[in-house]
Design a protein around this motif. Sequence first.
Motif, PDB file in Angstrom:
ATOM      1  N   GLU A   1      46.889  -2.843  18.170  1.00  0.00           N
ATOM      2  CA  GLU A   1      46.267  -1.467  18.116  1.00  0.00           C
ATOM      3  C   GLU A   1      46.867  -0.531  19.080  1.00  0.00           C
ATOM      4  O   GLU A   1      47.162   0.594  19.127  1.00  0.00           O
ATOM      5  CB  GLU A   1      45.437  -1.775  18.168  1.00  0.00           C
ATOM      6  CG  GLU A   1      44.355  -0.618  18.017  1.00  0.00           C
ATOM      7  CD  GLU A   1      42.509  -1.443  17.867  1.00  0.00           C
ATOM      8  OE1 GLU A   1      41.551  -0.049  17.904  1.00  0.00           O
ATOM      9  OE2 GLU A   1      42.101  -2.111  17.949  1.00  0.00           O
ATOM     10  N   ALA A   2      46.966  -0.711  20.136  1.00  0.00           N
ATOM     11  CA  ALA A   2      47.200   0.365  21.724  1.00  0.00           C
ATOM     12  C   ALA A   2      48.429   0.761  21.216  1.00  0.00           C
ATOM     13  O   ALA A   2      48.565   1.798  21.411  1.00  0.00           O
ATOM     14  CB  ALA A   2      46.784  -0.388  23.019  1.00  0.00           C
ATOM     15  N   SER A   3      49.515  -0.149  20.946  1.00  0.00           N
ATOM     16  CA  SER A   3      50.979   0.272  21.137  1.00  0.00           C
ATOM     17  C   SER A   3      51.062   1.721  19.880  1.00  0.00           C
ATOM     18  O   SER A   3      51.811   2.433  19.831  1.00  0.00           O
ATOM     19  CB  SER A   3      51.985  -1.030  20.547  1.00  0.00           C
ATOM     20  OG  SER A   3      52.985  -0.589  20.462  1.00  0.00           O
ATOM     21  N   ALA A   4      50.070   0.888  18.821  1.00  0.00           N
ATOM     22  CA  ALA A   4      50.182   1.527  18.032  1.00  0.00           C
ATOM     23  C   ALA A   4      49.311   3.473  17.915  1.00  0.00           C
ATOM     24  O   ALA A   4      50.307   4.343  17.649  1.00  0.00           O
ATOM     25  CB  ALA A   4      49.470   1.117  16.564  1.00  0.00           C
ATOM     26  N   LYS A   5      48.818   3.674  18.296  1.00  0.00           N
ATOM     27  CA  LYS A   5      47.389   4.524  18.660  1.00  0.00           C
ATOM     28  C   LYS A   5      48.454   4.984  19.791  1.00  0.00           C
ATOM     29  O   LYS A   5      48.743   6.501  19.520  1.00  0.00           O
ATOM     30  CB  LYS A   5      46.948   4.527  19.545  1.00  0.00           C
ATOM     31  CG  LYS A   5      45.477   3.391  18.749  1.00  0.00           C
ATOM     32  CD  LYS A   5      44.170   3.643  19.065  1.00  0.00           C
ATOM     33  CE  LYS A   5      42.870   2.449  17.970  1.00  0.00           C
ATOM     34  NZ  LYS A   5      41.784   2.598  19.185  1.00  0.00           N
ATOM     35  N   ASN A   6      49.456   4.925  21.216  1.00  0.00           N
ATOM     36  CA  ASN A   6      50.524   5.563  21.410  1.00  0.00           C
ATOM     37  C   ASN A   6      51.500   6.138  21.160  1.00  0.00           C
ATOM     38  O   ASN A   6      52.312   7.486  20.891  1.00  0.00           O
ATOM     39  CB  ASN A   6      51.256   4.966  22.494  1.00  0.00           C
ATOM     40  CG  ASN A   6      49.564   4.585  23.298  1.00  0.00           C
ATOM     41  OD1 ASN A   6      48.545   5.341  23.654  1.00  0.00           O
ATOM     42  ND2 ASN A   6      49.956   4.097  24.195  1.00  0.00           N
ATOM     43  N   ALA A   7      52.030   5.833  19.513  1.00  0.00           N
ATOM     44  CA  ALA A   7      53.271   5.953  19.229  1.00  0.00           C
ATOM     45  C   ALA A   7      53.231   7.436  18.218  1.00  0.00           C
ATOM     46  O   ALA A   7      52.267   8.448  18.000  1.00  0.00           O
ATOM     47  CB  ALA A   7      53.867   5.215  17.113  1.00  0.00           C
ATOM     48  N   LYS A   8      54.461   8.081  17.818  1.00  0.00           N
ATOM     49  CA  LYS A   8      54.555   8.918  17.818  1.00  0.00           C
ATOM     50  C   LYS A   8      53.479   9.551  16.000  1.00  0.00           C
ATOM     51  O   LYS A   8      53.902  10.528  15.991  1.00  0.00           O
ATOM     52  CB  LYS A   8      55.888   9.681  18.403  1.00  0.00           C
ATOM     53  CG  LYS A   8      56.260  10.313  19.223  1.00  0.00           C
ATOM     54  CD  LYS A   8      58.112  10.344  19.898  1.00  0.00           C
ATOM     55  CE  LYS A   8      58.350  10.140  20.972  1.00  0.00           C
ATOM     56  NZ  LYS A   8      59.895  11.007  21.644  1.00  0.00           N
ATOM     57  N   THR A   9      54.539   8.758  15.569  1.00  0.00           N
ATOM     58  CA  THR A   9      53.777   8.547  13.697  1.00  0.00           C
ATOM     59  C   THR A   9      52.562   7.973  13.583  1.00  0.00           C
ATOM     60  O   THR A   9      52.575   6.680  14.778  1.00  0.00           O
ATOM     61  CB  THR A   9      55.266   7.603  13.010  1.00  0.00           C
ATOM     62  OG1 THR A   9      55.071   6.887  13.277  1.00  0.00           O
ATOM     63  CG2 THR A   9      56.647   9.359  13.130  1.00  0.00           C
ATOM     64  N   GLY A  10      52.768   7.385  12.859  1.00  0.00           N
ATOM     65  CA  GLY A  10      51.173   6.949  12.256  1.00  0.00           C
ATOM     66  C   GLY A  10      51.918   5.596  11.589  1.00  0.00           C
ATOM     67  O   GLY A  10      50.627   4.475  10.998  1.00  0.00           O
ATOM     68  N   VAL A  11      53.374   5.428  11.451  1.00  0.00           N
ATOM     69  CA  VAL A  11      53.207   3.600  10.480  1.00  0.00           C
ATOM     70  C   VAL A  11      52.645   2.691  11.150  1.00  0.00           C
ATOM     71  O   VAL A  11      52.543   2.000  10.723  1.00  0.00           O
ATOM     72  CB  VAL A  11      54.716   3.386  10.774  1.00  0.00           C
ATOM     73  CG1 VAL A  11      55.413   2.551  10.442  1.00  0.00           C
ATOM     74  CG2 VAL A  11      55.646   4.929   9.754  1.00  0.00           C
ATOM     75  N   GLY A  12      52.490   2.609  12.058  1.00  0.00           N
ATOM     76  CA  GLY A  12      52.447   1.964  13.818  1.00  0.00           C
ATOM     77  C   GLY A  12      50.554   0.814  12.820  1.00  0.00           C
ATOM     78  O   GLY A  12      50.094  -0.065  12.920  1.00  0.00           O
ATOM     79  N   LEU A  13      50.163   2.734  12.951  1.00  0.00           N
ATOM     80  CA  LEU A  13      47.923   2.709  12.926  1.00  0.00           C
ATOM     81  C   LEU A  13      48.316   1.634  11.389  1.00  0.00           C
ATOM     82  O   LEU A  13      47.361   0.760  11.323  1.00  0.00           O
ATOM     83  CB  LEU A  13      48.102   3.737  12.913  1.00  0.00           C
ATOM     84  CG  LEU A  13      47.820   4.231  14.126  1.00  0.00           C
ATOM     85  CD1 LEU A  13      47.347   5.840  14.119  1.00  0.00           C
ATOM     86  CD2 LEU A  13      46.650   3.602  15.225  1.00  0.00           C
ATOM     87  N   LEU A  14      49.252   2.132  10.082  1.00  0.00           N
ATOM     88  CA  LEU A  14      49.284   2.124   8.762  1.00  0.00           C
ATOM     89  C   LEU A  14      49.217   0.256   9.076  1.00  0.00           C
ATOM     90  O   LEU A  14      48.572  -0.585   8.199  1.00  0.00           O
ATOM     91  CB  LEU A  14      49.880   2.789   8.360  1.00  0.00           C
ATOM     92  CG  LEU A  14      49.422   3.508   7.569  1.00  0.00           C
ATOM     93  CD1 LEU A  14      50.855   4.495   7.327  1.00  0.00           C
ATOM     94  CD2 LEU A  14      48.154   4.075   6.599  1.00  0.00           C
ATOM     95  N   ASN A  15      50.471   0.239   9.609  1.00  0.00           N
ATOM     96  CA  ASN A  15      50.468  -1.544   9.154  1.00  0.00           C
ATOM     97  C   ASN A  15      49.446  -2.473   9.928  1.00  0.00           C
ATOM     98  O   ASN A  15      48.847  -3.205  10.202  1.00  0.00           O
ATOM     99  CB  ASN A  15      51.921  -1.552  10.236  1.00  0.00           C
ATOM    100  CG  ASN A  15      53.611  -1.056   9.026  1.00  0.00           C
ATOM    101  OD1 ASN A  15      52.841  -0.972   8.141  1.00  0.00           O
ATOM    102  ND2 ASN A  15      53.796  -0.776   9.795  1.00  0.00           N
TER     103      ASN A  15
END
Length: 426
Positions: free
Chosen positions: A327-341
Amino acid sequence: MKKTSYLFAAMLLAALGSGFSPVTVNAVQAQEAADPAKLTVRAEMGKPLAEIQELLNAKQYPQAIEKINALDALEKKTPYEIFAIQRMRAVVASSTNDTALMASSFDSMINSEFLKEPEKMRLIEAMAGTYFNEKKYPLAKEWANRYLAKDPGNVGMNNLIARAYYLENDFPNAIKVLNNQLVEDDKAKRNPTQENLKLLASAYQQIKDKNGYATVLERMIALYPQKEYWPDMLYSVERRPGFSDRLRLDLYRLLLKTESLDDGPQFVEMVELALLAGLPAEAKTAVDAGYAANLLGTGKEAAKHKQLRDKAYKQAADDIKTLDAGEASAKNAKTGVGLLNIGYNYVINGQHEKGLALMEQGMTKGGLKFADEAKLHLGMAYLQAGNREKAKEVFSTIQSTDGTADLARLWLLVPAAGTAAAPAAK
């Protein structure tokens, strides 16, 4: 469609009345004419009509028709005498299975002034049904069209014509009639019959119209849900032009949900695709279903199946431990792909509220290569969480023609209790 026959025709004639006597022959029931003064039978016709009636009562049809023909040969008959003769001739025809004679007699009676419109319509219906049952489809259609000329929306006659076309192998015309009937059903706010939908689907198959077939099959699933419809429906979607191979795992999800996976290699491929997508929990669900169906864990591939199951179980267990870090990594990503996954991972692990919030953040953040595919997965997550209305809202915004819109629409046809596991966003 009401099937009519000689028996039905005979019942109609009985209802109309076929008996004459010297005394009462000019006083036939009022249903047959608006003006009783026109019910004229001359005195010299009374005796032969009575004799014919006796022959009919005794079922002596050859003798009866001989006398009927002789009487018909007389000149200067009144209109009602002509009608009476034709009605007796129709009794003989229906009793001896002489369809051509019955048709000519009915035609004369229908063209007379001595039957009210409902009785005329019933005779037309009887002839259409009789010819259909005899497989004389051109004549059946001819009589059915006579009926429709006066009652264009009649369901029974439209159905008869559609089936006649189908049985003549004239599938385009069968499709045209059946589709017109669907329009009328929609106008009347009634569901089309399952029989009509099956016939229409079969007609589309006969002319190899895959899109037409899929459209009808989808309606059948919506109105008359049956498990056996789903495999054809889903494989027809896969065969549509433009279907993206990216959606293969999504296709498997629906196949699994509708219990349409029917061999071991399909389960193996789904498990492998789920693992590649970073969704080991979904892979575990699929491998368990394969074992439960006795399609995995048996035969010469049993050892490989066990290795795959062990891999899915281990990765699923490890994945649960790393959700927070992901979750922490996804929030710092440039796109929303990680948050969705990662959001969907929370959803399939029972944390619906938290997971959906992260997925919505991912949609807002954007940067998605395939936005409609992400919407498909978000809608599936809402279904997983039991929020069907929100899933419907999300699905309604999907416009892509690569298969995502088709799959979204089909998800809403799946029974509401439970859903398949979720996808990885791209």
